[in-house]
Motif scaffolding. Structure first.
Motif, PDB file in Angstrom:
ATOM      1  N   PHE A 182       0.833  -1.111  -0.154  1.00 47.25           N
ATOM      2  CA  PHE A 182       0.027  -0.084  -0.171  1.00 47.25           C
ATOM      3  C   PHE A 182       0.853   1.203  -0.145  1.00 47.25           C
ATOM      4  CE2 PHE A 182       0.575  -0.516   4.350  1.00 47.25           C
ATOM      5  CZ  PHE A 182       0.012   0.256   5.329  1.00 47.25           C
ATOM      6  N   ILE A 183       0.360   2.337  -0.282  1.00 48.64           N
ATOM      7  CA  ILE A 183       0.543   3.598  -0.413  1.00 48.64           C
ATOM      8  C   ILE A 183       0.239   4.599   0.318  1.00 48.64           C
ATOM      9  CG2 ILE A 183       1.804   5.301  -1.643  1.00 48.64           C
ATOM     10  CD1 ILE A 183       1.587   3.519  -3.882  1.00 48.64           C
ATOM     11  N   PHE A 184       0.599   5.363   1.183  1.00 43.15           N
ATOM     12  CA  PHE A 184       0.056   6.256   2.057  1.00 43.15           C
ATOM     13  C   PHE A 184       1.080   7.919   2.352  1.00 43.15           C
ATOM     14  CE2 PHE A 184       2.946   3.271   4.399  1.00 43.15           C
ATOM     15  CZ  PHE A 184       3.290   4.758   5.706  1.00 43.15           C
ATOM     16  N   THR A 185       0.763   8.590   2.458  1.00 46.98           N
ATOM     17  CA  THR A 185       1.233   9.460   3.085  1.00 46.98           C
ATOM     18  C   THR A 185       1.565  10.262   4.677  1.00 46.98           C
ATOM     19  OG1 THR A 185      -0.482  11.132   3.015  1.00 46.98           O
ATOM     20  CG2 THR A 185       0.239  10.704   1.201  1.00 46.98           C
ATOM     21  N   VAL A 186       2.467  10.342   5.335  1.00 47.42           N
ATOM     22  CA  VAL A 186       2.767  11.497   6.011  1.00 47.42           C
ATOM     23  C   VAL A 186       3.021  12.968   6.285  1.00 47.42           C
ATOM     24  CG1 VAL A 186       3.219   8.535   7.400  1.00 47.42           C
ATOM     25  CG2 VAL A 186       5.031  11.035   6.302  1.00 47.42           C
ATOM     26  N   PRO A 187       2.985  13.497   6.913  1.00 53.52           N
ATOM     27  CA  PRO A 187       3.285  14.907   7.437  1.00 53.52           C
ATOM     28  C   PRO A 187       5.068  14.718   6.815  1.00 53.52           C
ATOM     29  CG  PRO A 187       1.844  14.852   8.974  1.00 53.52           C
ATOM     30  CD  PRO A 187       2.702  12.937   8.699  1.00 53.52           C
ATOM     31  N   THR A 188       5.833  15.925   5.766  1.00 51.99           N
ATOM     32  CA  THR A 188       6.821  15.998   5.773  1.00 51.99           C
ATOM     33  C   THR A 188       7.768  15.973   6.798  1.00 51.99           C
ATOM     34  OG1 THR A 188       6.970  18.407   5.389  1.00 51.99           O
ATOM     35  CG2 THR A 188       6.186  16.707   3.432  1.00 51.99           C
ATOM     36  N   ASP A 189       7.287  16.647   7.677  1.00 49.89           N
ATOM     37  CA  ASP A 189       8.529  16.360   9.217  1.00 49.89           C
ATOM     38  C   ASP A 189       8.499  15.356  10.158  1.00 49.89           C
ATOM     39  OD1 ASP A 189       6.267  16.879   9.548  1.00 49.89           O
ATOM     40  OD2 ASP A 189       5.821  18.056  12.197  1.00 49.89           O
ATOM     41  N   TYR A 190       8.130  14.525   9.125  1.00 52.01           N
ATOM     42  CA  TYR A 190       8.256  13.363   9.851  1.00 52.01           C
ATOM     43  C   TYR A 190       9.811  13.155   9.961  1.00 52.01           C
ATOM     44  CZ  TYR A 190       3.440  12.667  12.203  1.00 52.01           C
ATOM     45  OH  TYR A 190       2.783  13.063  13.119  1.00 52.01           O
ATOM     46  N   LYS A 191      10.245  12.090  10.342  1.00 52.74           N
ATOM     47  CA  LYS A 191      11.689  11.841   9.904  1.00 52.74           C
ATOM     48  C   LYS A 191      11.742  10.403  11.035  1.00 52.74           C
ATOM     49  CE  LYS A 191      13.985  16.375   9.658  1.00 52.74           C
ATOM     50  NZ  LYS A 191      13.229  16.357   8.443  1.00 52.74           N
ATOM     51  N   PHE A 192      12.115   9.216  10.104  1.00 52.82           N
ATOM     52  CA  PHE A 192      12.054   8.212  10.585  1.00 52.82           C
ATOM     53  C   PHE A 192      12.921   6.760   9.734  1.00 52.82           C
ATOM     54  CE2 PHE A 192       8.809   8.751   7.664  1.00 52.82           C
ATOM     55  CZ  PHE A 192       8.755   7.772   6.435  1.00 52.82           C
ATOM     56  N   THR A 193      13.301   5.493  10.228  1.00 53.77           N
ATOM     57  CA  THR A 193      14.378   4.822   9.165  1.00 53.77           C
ATOM     58  C   THR A 193      14.155   3.903   8.895  1.00 53.77           C
ATOM     59  OG1 THR A 193      15.497   4.731  12.076  1.00 53.77           O
ATOM     60  CG2 THR A 193      16.562   6.366   9.883  1.00 53.77           C
ATOM     61  N   SER A 194      12.781   3.640  10.051  1.00 51.34           N
ATOM     62  CA  SER A 194      11.956   2.183   9.727  1.00 51.34           C
ATOM     63  C   SER A 194      10.591   2.329   9.948  1.00 51.34           C
ATOM     64  CB  SER A 194      12.622   1.283  10.420  1.00 51.34           C
ATOM     65  OG  SER A 194      12.633   1.361  11.843  1.00 51.34           O
ATOM     66  N   VAL A 195       9.404   1.439   8.722  1.00 49.35           N
ATOM     67  CA  VAL A 195       8.109   1.507   9.668  1.00 49.35           C
ATOM     68  C   VAL A 195       7.957   0.556  10.098  1.00 49.35           C
ATOM     69  CG1 VAL A 195       5.789   2.189   8.097  1.00 49.35           C
ATOM     70  CG2 VAL A 195       7.739   2.554   6.938  1.00 49.35           C
ATOM     71  N   GLU A 196       6.556   0.089  10.994  1.00 48.63           N
ATOM     72  CA  GLU A 196       6.412  -1.021  11.827  1.00 48.63           C
ATOM     73  C   GLU A 196       4.791  -0.538  11.847  1.00 48.63           C
ATOM     74  OE1 GLU A 196       6.506  -2.813  16.192  1.00 48.63           O
ATOM     75  OE2 GLU A 196       8.191  -1.921  15.584  1.00 48.63           O
ATOM     76  N   LEU A 197       4.075  -2.199  11.758  1.00 51.68           N
ATOM     77  CA  LEU A 197       2.376  -1.866  11.696  1.00 51.68           C
ATOM     78  C   LEU A 197       1.958  -2.573  13.062  1.00 51.68           C
ATOM     79  CD1 LEU A 197       1.746  -3.741   7.992  1.00 51.68           C
ATOM     80  CD2 LEU A 197       1.632  -0.768   8.898  1.00 51.68           C
ATOM     81  N   LYS A 198       1.380  -1.788  13.336  1.00 52.51           N
ATOM     82  CA  LYS A 198       0.617  -2.037  14.552  1.00 52.51           C
ATOM     83  C   LYS A 198      -1.326  -2.227  14.241  1.00 52.51           C
ATOM     84  CE  LYS A 198       0.531   1.306  17.643  1.00 52.51           C
ATOM     85  NZ  LYS A 198       0.454   2.151  18.567  1.00 52.51           N
TER      86      LYS A 198
END
Length: 155
Positions: free
Chosen positions: A136-152
């Motif tokens: 899936f493709i989704f959007t987040v705010p541009t100021d979010y800084k992350f190096t990994s993604v985890e689904l809950k």
């Protein structure tokens, strides 16, 4: 007595509208653009899509094939200019439907983007075993800084 009933109804209605405003504000942080049950990578992972051309190449197969020269009835999602666009592959599954239909909330903690999605419902009975690779493709705010993604997963 009648005025008390009207006052209680008014208070209840104002509380109900307030809670829906809070949830819509939380939803405003993330937007699900495309979700497919096939075509993803074999292993879970993510990447940030930075160009509209790359975005179009990824989603073009998920909306079917249209003939050249004929007017297309397909309405492609717009590439957001003011948000980060994230492609997430869920990995490979042997049965069941793992397509993401909704994003409940997102948050960043210790450079990990947590994406809360509804847990899938067990389908019960005997199933035909089908291998799927959802994404899936989704959007987040541009100021979010992350190096990994985890689904809950939540109910």
């Amino acid at each position: 007595m009648k005025s008390l009933l009207i006052a209680c109804t008014a208070i209840f209605m104002s509380c109900a509208s307030t809670s829906s405003q809070k949830s819509s504000a939380m939803q405003g942080n993330a937007e699900l653009l495309v979700s497919e049950s096939q075509g993803g990578a074999e292993t879970p992972g993510f990447r940030i899509i930075k160009e509209e051309k790359d975005f179009r190449n990824i989603i073009s197969g998920s909306f079917g094939i249209s003939e050249i020269g004929k007017e297309s009835y397909i309405k492609y999602p717009q590439f957001p200019k003011n948000k980060k666009v994230v492609l997430y592959n869920l990995g490979t599954f042997r049965s069941g439907s793992h397509k993401i239909e909704e994003i409940k909330s997102i948050s960043v903690k210790n450079q990990i983007l947590y994406v809360e999605v509804p847990a899938g419902e067990p389908s019960g009975g005997m199933e035909i075993q089908v291998i799927s690779s959802p994404w899936f493709i989704f959007t987040v705010p541009t100021d979010y800084k992350f190096t990994s993604v985890e689904l809950k997963y939540s109910k």
